[in-house]
Design an enzyme around this catalytic site. Structure first.
Site, PDB file in Angstrom:
ATOM      1  N   CYS A  88       0.732  -1.186  -0.166  1.00 40.95           N
ATOM      2  CA  CYS A  88       0.133   0.035  -0.001  1.00 40.95           C
ATOM      3  C   CYS A  88       0.997   1.397  -0.208  1.00 40.95           C
ATOM      4  O   CYS A  88       1.499   1.765  -1.034  1.00 40.95           O
ATOM      5  CB  CYS A  88      -0.909  -0.205   1.122  1.00 40.95           C
ATOM      6  N   HIS A 200      -3.697  -4.952  -0.373  1.00 40.32           N
ATOM      7  CA  HIS A 200      -2.933  -5.888   0.834  1.00 40.32           C
ATOM      8  C   HIS A 200      -2.972  -7.162   0.614  1.00 40.32           C
ATOM      9  O   HIS A 200      -4.145  -7.911   0.931  1.00 40.32           O
ATOM     10  CB  HIS A 200      -3.854  -5.287   2.059  1.00 40.32           C
ATOM     11  N   GLU A 202      -2.269  -9.196   2.760  1.00 43.26           N
ATOM     12  CA  GLU A 202      -2.472  -9.764   4.224  1.00 43.26           C
ATOM     13  C   GLU A 202      -4.068  -9.999   4.203  1.00 43.26           C
ATOM     14  O   GLU A 202      -4.576 -10.537   5.207  1.00 43.26           O
ATOM     15  CB  GLU A 202      -1.933  -9.104   5.225  1.00 43.26           C
TER      16      GLU A 202
END
Length: 220
Positions: A88, A200, A202
Site C-alpha cells: 500500500c 493488501h 494480508e
C-alpha cells in the site's frame, strides 16, 4: 532466514505478520518473522517488508523519525539487493515523488509519481466518475504474468484494495499488475529485487497468501 516487517507507526503490522507466519506454516518453511523498529535488525534481515496506511508524507515522516532506518533500508535493498516488498503506502514510497498534500520526495526506486485517483479521470464537469477511496475487492490484470511473485496467480485473481492515491510509473516495464477503477490503476510494481503491491496481500486471502509464499522463496 529472517523476514523483517518494519514498524514505524503505520500499517496493519499484526495482520501482515500473521499472514506471513501462516504462509511459512503452509509452505513448511523455517523463516523467522519479526516486526521491528530497529534499524540494525532491518539491516541484518534476509528479506524486508514495508507496510503503510495513511498519507504519503506522514508515512515518510514516520520512517525518517526512526533513527537509522532510512540508511538501513537503502543499504540493505539497494546496496546489498535484499528482496523487498512494499505494501500500500509502503509501495507508494518506492516512487520518485508523492503528490498528496504537496510534493514529497520518495525513495526514488521506481520512476514515477503518486497521484490522486481523481486526477484526469472525471466527467465534463471535473467530477470523479468512480468512488474514492477505492475500497474493496477487485480483479487483477497481470501485465507481467511471468514474474516470480505472480507464479500460481491467475489473471482476474481477487485482491483487496483501500487507497485514494496510486503510483503512475514512467516505465511500463515496472508495472506487474493493474486493476480497473476509472481506468487502469497500478496494482503492483517490480524492479530487480524490489516489488510493491497497492493491494493488501494480508487481506487478499488465497491471492495474498500465494504472493507472500512466492516472496519468501524469491531469488531475484
Amino acid at each position: 532466514m529472517t523476514i523483517a516487517i518494519i514498524d514505524y507507526g503505520s500499517g496493519n503490522l499484526r495482520s501482515a505478520a500473521k499472514a506471513f507466519e501462516r504462509a511459512v506454516r503452509e509452505t513448511g518453511g523455517a523463516e523467522r518473522i519479526i516486526v521491528t523498529a530497529r534499524a540494525a535488525e532491518v539491516a541484518a534481515a534476509d528479506r524486508i517488508v514495508l507496510p503503510g496506511v495513511g498519507a504519503f508524507a506522514d508515512c515518510l515522516a514516520g520512517l525518517n523519525a526512526v533513527e537509522g532506518m532510512m540508511d538501513a533500508l537503502e543499504d540493505a535493498v539497494v546496496g546489498r539487493a535484499r528482496p523487498f516488498l512494499g505494501i500500500c503506502v509502503g509501495m507508494q514510497l518506492m516512487a520518485a515523488r508523492g503528490l498528496e498534500h504537496g510534493v514529497h520526495q520518495g525513495f526514488g526506486w521506481i520512476d514515477g509519481d503518486v497521484v490522486s485517483l481523481a486526477e484526469g479521470k472525471g466527467d465534463a464537469g471535473g467530477l470523479p466518475v468512480h468512488r474514492i477511496p477505492h475500497m474493496g475487492w477487485n480483479d487483477l490484470t497481470l501485465t507481467a504474468p511471468a514474474h516470480p511473485l505472480l507464479a500460481g496467480i491467475e489473471p482476474g485473481a481477487h485482491a483487496y484494495f483501500a487507497h485514494s492515491y496510486h503510483l503512475v510509473c514512467k516505465k511500463p516495464d515496472d508495472v506487474l499488475a493493474t486493476v480497473g477503477h476509472g481506468g487502469p490503476v497500478t496494482a503492483m510494481v517490480g524492479r530487480e529485487n524490489m516489488a510493491g503491491t497497492q493491494f493488501h496481500p494480508e487481506k487478499s486471502q488465497a491471492t495474498g497468501l500465494r504472493l507472500i509464499a512466492n516472496f519468501l522463496s524469491w531469488r531475484p
